[in-house]
Scaffold this active site. Structure first.
Site, mmCIF file in Angstrom:
data_model
loop_
_atom_site.group_PDB
_atom_site.id
_atom_site.type_symbol
_atom_site.label_atom_id
_atom_site.label_comp_id
_atom_site.label_asym_id
_atom_site.label_seq_id
_atom_site.Cartn_x
_atom_site.Cartn_y
_atom_site.Cartn_z
ATOM 1 N N LYS A 112 0.675 -1.066 0.051
ATOM 2 C CA LYS A 112 0.165 -0.216 -0.045
ATOM 3 C C LYS A 112 0.999 1.307 -0.045
ATOM 4 O O LYS A 112 0.418 2.371 -0.618
ATOM 5 C CB LYS A 112 -0.944 -0.105 1.084
ATOM 6 N N LYS A 192 -7.198 -10.661 -8.581
ATOM 7 C CA LYS A 192 -8.453 -10.908 -8.054
ATOM 8 C C LYS A 192 -9.452 -10.006 -8.391
ATOM 9 O O LYS A 192 -9.163 -8.646 -8.561
ATOM 10 C CB LYS A 192 -8.329 -10.566 -6.486
ATOM 11 N N LYS A 195 -13.600 -4.224 -7.905
ATOM 12 C CA LYS A 195 -14.444 -2.728 -8.614
ATOM 13 C C LYS A 195 -13.285 -2.204 -9.290
ATOM 14 O O LYS A 195 -13.401 -1.533 -10.140
ATOM 15 C CB LYS A 195 -15.180 -2.352 -7.526
#
Ligand code: SF4
Length: 324
Positions: A112, A192, A195
């Site tokens: 991240k 994976k 959205k």
């Protein structure tokens, strides 16, 4: 007495097929066997500060899908993380027993941090501590997770263990319950289903829209012509058939290898099966969508029930740490 399950999911709005197969179906199935607490973790969503203006809409849409899929507020506690402020207090207290080195080693922190180098905030580092607080605040014993979440759960167990060693036995060490469909790949067949990546099929799409989405999926790249024999083992449509249409899987595999079925027909078949599977969910969703106050009431009631458990745990923690 039933064992307690906790699971949280970020407020990503309308849910997709990967959410449904990888988590929501499992949530629904666990309701009879366990005492289930399911939470929309809105505070976690703030670590990236993306589109906070859309949070309330996302929470509403997500809860619509959860309820339509069969989550039952009579059986499970369904609530929003920030509606139970005790979790933020417990997060602070647990942060005192969590060595910084443990957090900096978490692989998802490094990932991240790479994705948002301009915003490596304290919340991003402390994310696993807040996740631990989410679980142990309710003294949950079981956490349904996908394989990718296992390192986080291991850290939660370590933090709970360390607290217990320092202040006396307080928290159960939460066990992982791996979902039977751990990782659902998206229409690109690589990542994976997500959205954000735009490789998903939303549950609330119309049958026609679903078919159009399935038609965009990547299949066996070596199969350029209808007469080429296919390799189903490397094809994500075949994998999805396994989840949605398992009874025909063997026959589809054989017909693909012998070029008896083309990819368009195979995708049409998958789209039909997805639409048939989701039809009852979509009907329930359409009804629930006309009752926005009902969704609000479910979440308020869930938060009230969660706060009763949370207050008791927090009081115990404060006593053990000498704060009261
Ligand atoms: Fe994949 Fe089906 Fe095409 Fe075979 S026929 S490559 S399983 S989409």
């Amino acid at each position: 007495m039933k064992r307690r399950v906790f699971s949280g999911a970020r407020p990503t709005g309308r849910q997709h097929l990967g959410n449904y197969l990888g988590a929501i179906q499992n949530y629904v199935n666990l309701q009879d066997e366990y005492d289930c607490i399911y939470c929309i973790v809105d505070i976690h969503a703030l670590t990236s500060l993306e589109d906070t203006g859309g949070l309330q809409k996302n929470i509403h849409e997500m809860m619509l899908d959860w309820l339509a899929a069969g989550l039952d507020p009579q059986k499970s506690i369904l609530f929003v993380q920030s509606h139970v402020p005790e979790v933020m207090q417990l997060h602070t207290l647990l942060s005192m027993v969590t060595p910084l080195g443990w957090l900096l080693r978490v692989p998802t922190f490094k990932e991240k941090a790479k994705l948002q180098p301009q915003n490596i905030n304290y919340g991003l580092v402390g994310y696993p501590v807040l996740m631990t607080a989410d679980i142990v605040l309710y003294k949950a014993e079981v956490v349904p997770v996908g394989e990718d979440q296992l390192p986080h759960l291991e850290l939660a167990r370590e933090i709970a263990r360390r607290f217990n060693n320092l202040f006396g036995n307080t928290f159960p060490e939460p066990e992982a319950k791996l979902t039977s469909f751990p990782l659902i790949l998206g229409l690109d067949g690589k990542e994976k289903m997500s959205k954000q990546l735009g490789n998903d099929i939303e549950l609330a799409l119309s049958p026609q829209e679903t078919t159009e989405r399935v038609m965009t999926a990547v299949t066996d790249p070596a199969r350029r012509y209808r007469t080429d024999p296919g390799h189903p083992e490397i094809c994500n449509i075949y994998r999805l058939q396994g989840y949605i249409n398992p009874l025909e899987l063997d026959s589809i595999g054989e017909r693909c290898r012998s070029a008896d079925i083309g990819c368009v027909d195979c995708k049409m078949l998958l789209a039909q099966k997805i639409n048939a599977t989701l039809e009852p969910l979509r009907e329930r969703r359409a009804v629930l969508a006309t009752k926005p106050q009902y969704i609000t009431d479910v979440l308020l009631d869930g938060a009230q029930r969660a706060r009763v458990i949370a207050a008791e745990t927090l009081s115990e923690v404060k006593q053990k740490m000498g704060l009261i």
